[in-house]
Design a protein around this motif. Structure first.
Motif, short mmCIF file in Angstrom:
data_model
loop_
_atom_site.label_atom_id
_atom_site.label_comp_id
_atom_site.label_asym_id
_atom_site.label_seq_id
_atom_site.Cartn_x
_atom_site.Cartn_y
_atom_site.Cartn_z
N ALA A 1 -23.82 -19.56 5.88
CA ALA A 1 -24.25 -18.16 6.64
C ALA A 1 -25.01 -18.90 7.91
N ALA A 2 -25.47 -20.10 8.21
CA ALA A 2 -25.78 -20.72 9.41
C ALA A 2 -24.57 -20.60 10.49
N ARG A 3 -23.56 -20.58 9.94
CA ARG A 3 -22.24 -20.75 10.96
C ARG A 3 -21.76 -19.37 11.33
N MET A 4 -22.15 -18.35 10.73
CA MET A 4 -21.92 -17.10 10.94
C MET A 4 -22.99 -16.21 11.60
N GLU A 5 -22.56 -15.47 12.48
CA GLU A 5 -23.33 -14.24 13.20
C GLU A 5 -23.50 -13.32 12.30
N GLY A 6 -24.66 -12.80 12.13
CA GLY A 6 -25.21 -11.52 11.37
C GLY A 6 -24.70 -11.78 9.88
N CYS A 7 -25.00 -12.82 9.24
CA CYS A 7 -24.77 -12.99 7.94
C CYS A 7 -25.78 -12.57 7.06
N GLU A 8 -25.60 -11.68 6.12
CA GLU A 8 -26.73 -11.32 5.02
C GLU A 8 -26.57 -12.03 3.59
N LEU A 9 -27.38 -12.61 3.02
CA LEU A 9 -27.22 -13.15 1.63
C LEU A 9 -27.72 -12.50 0.48
N ILE A 10 -27.06 -11.91 -0.45
CA ILE A 10 -27.82 -11.38 -1.80
C ILE A 10 -27.84 -12.49 -2.60
N VAL A 11 -29.04 -12.75 -2.96
CA VAL A 11 -29.13 -13.64 -4.21
C VAL A 11 -29.38 -12.85 -5.48
N ALA A 12 -28.49 -13.31 -6.33
CA ALA A 12 -28.31 -12.54 -7.58
C ALA A 12 -28.62 -13.40 -8.80
N TYR A 13 -29.14 -12.92 -9.74
CA TYR A 13 -29.39 -13.57 -11.18
C TYR A 13 -29.03 -12.72 -12.18
N VAL A 14 -28.26 -12.92 -13.07
CA VAL A 14 -27.89 -12.22 -14.00
C VAL A 14 -28.41 -12.70 -15.55
N ILE A 15 -29.08 -11.79 -16.21
CA ILE A 15 -29.41 -12.11 -17.51
C ILE A 15 -28.38 -11.52 -18.52
N GLU A 16 -27.74 -12.81 -19.32
CA GLU A 16 -26.50 -12.29 -20.14
C GLU A 16 -27.22 -11.44 -21.21
N TRP A 17 -26.55 -10.23 -21.35
CA TRP A 17 -26.94 -9.01 -22.17
C TRP A 17 -25.75 -8.31 -22.73
N ALA B 1 -32.07 -11.95 3.85
CA ALA B 1 -31.79 -12.01 2.53
C ALA B 1 -32.45 -11.01 1.64
N GLU B 2 -31.75 -10.76 0.44
CA GLU B 2 -32.40 -9.85 -0.56
C GLU B 2 -32.12 -10.24 -1.77
N GLY B 3 -32.60 -9.68 -2.63
CA GLY B 3 -32.49 -10.31 -4.14
C GLY B 3 -32.34 -9.14 -5.08
N VAL B 4 -31.53 -9.53 -6.23
CA VAL B 4 -31.29 -8.56 -7.38
C VAL B 4 -31.17 -9.35 -8.76
N VAL B 5 -31.72 -8.61 -9.82
CA VAL B 5 -31.75 -9.16 -10.94
C VAL B 5 -31.20 -8.12 -11.97
#
Length: 145
Positions: free
Chosen positions: A26-42, A86-90
């Motif tokens: 992401a540091a090498r890209m301009e305007g990059c957004e990171l979406i941090v995801a965690y999935v609980i096996e279900w 950055a934003e996160g999702v579970v």
């Protein structure tokens, strides 16, 4: 144009390595957004009484809160403190299917995950969820060792 990357975390060192790789990318890209995801096996495919379903729903909400506070929020804060968007999702679900769904919903162009080892030759190479993700994702998947 904003480029979005999904980073799948697992709460272990493999997720930390995936996050480090994503930060570097992401540091090498301009305007990059990171979406941090965690999935609980279900799996929704179990037969239970109404009382068991009520308990299961409560447990599910507790698991989301725990994963958010212990894994996702610290990762997102670290990224934001370093100047990343950055934003996160579970979510609950099948790991591969859910990470792919998050990616498609957000218009992300790549998924970054860590390699997991759970046994067996294929699982030693990638991990079963990672293997499924690589084979079925709608976007390129980077597996970080």
């Amino acid at each position: 144009m904003t480029v979005k990357l999904v980073v799948g975390l697992d709460g272990a060192d493999t997720g930390d390595r995936a996050l480090a790789f994503a930060k570097d990318m992401a540091a090498r890209m301009e305007g990059c957004e990171l979406i941090v995801a965690y999935v609980i096996e279900w799996s929704p495919y179990t037969f239970q009484t109404p009382e068991e379903n009520a308990q299961r729903h409560k447990r599910r909400e507790e698991e989301i809160a725990t994963a958010t506070s212990r894994v996702v929020d610290p990762a997102v804060k670290s990224l934001q403190d370093a100047g990343f968007n950055a934003e996160g999702v579970v979510r609950h679900g099948d790991v591969a299917e859910t990470l792919n769904a998050i990616t498609v919903e957000n218009g992300a162009v790549q998924i970054i995950v860590g390699r997991a080892s759970a046994g067996g030759f294929a699982k030693r190479l990638f991990g079963s969820s990672t293997q499924n993700l690589v084979m079925h994702a709608d976007v390129p998947v980077t597996v970080v060792g």
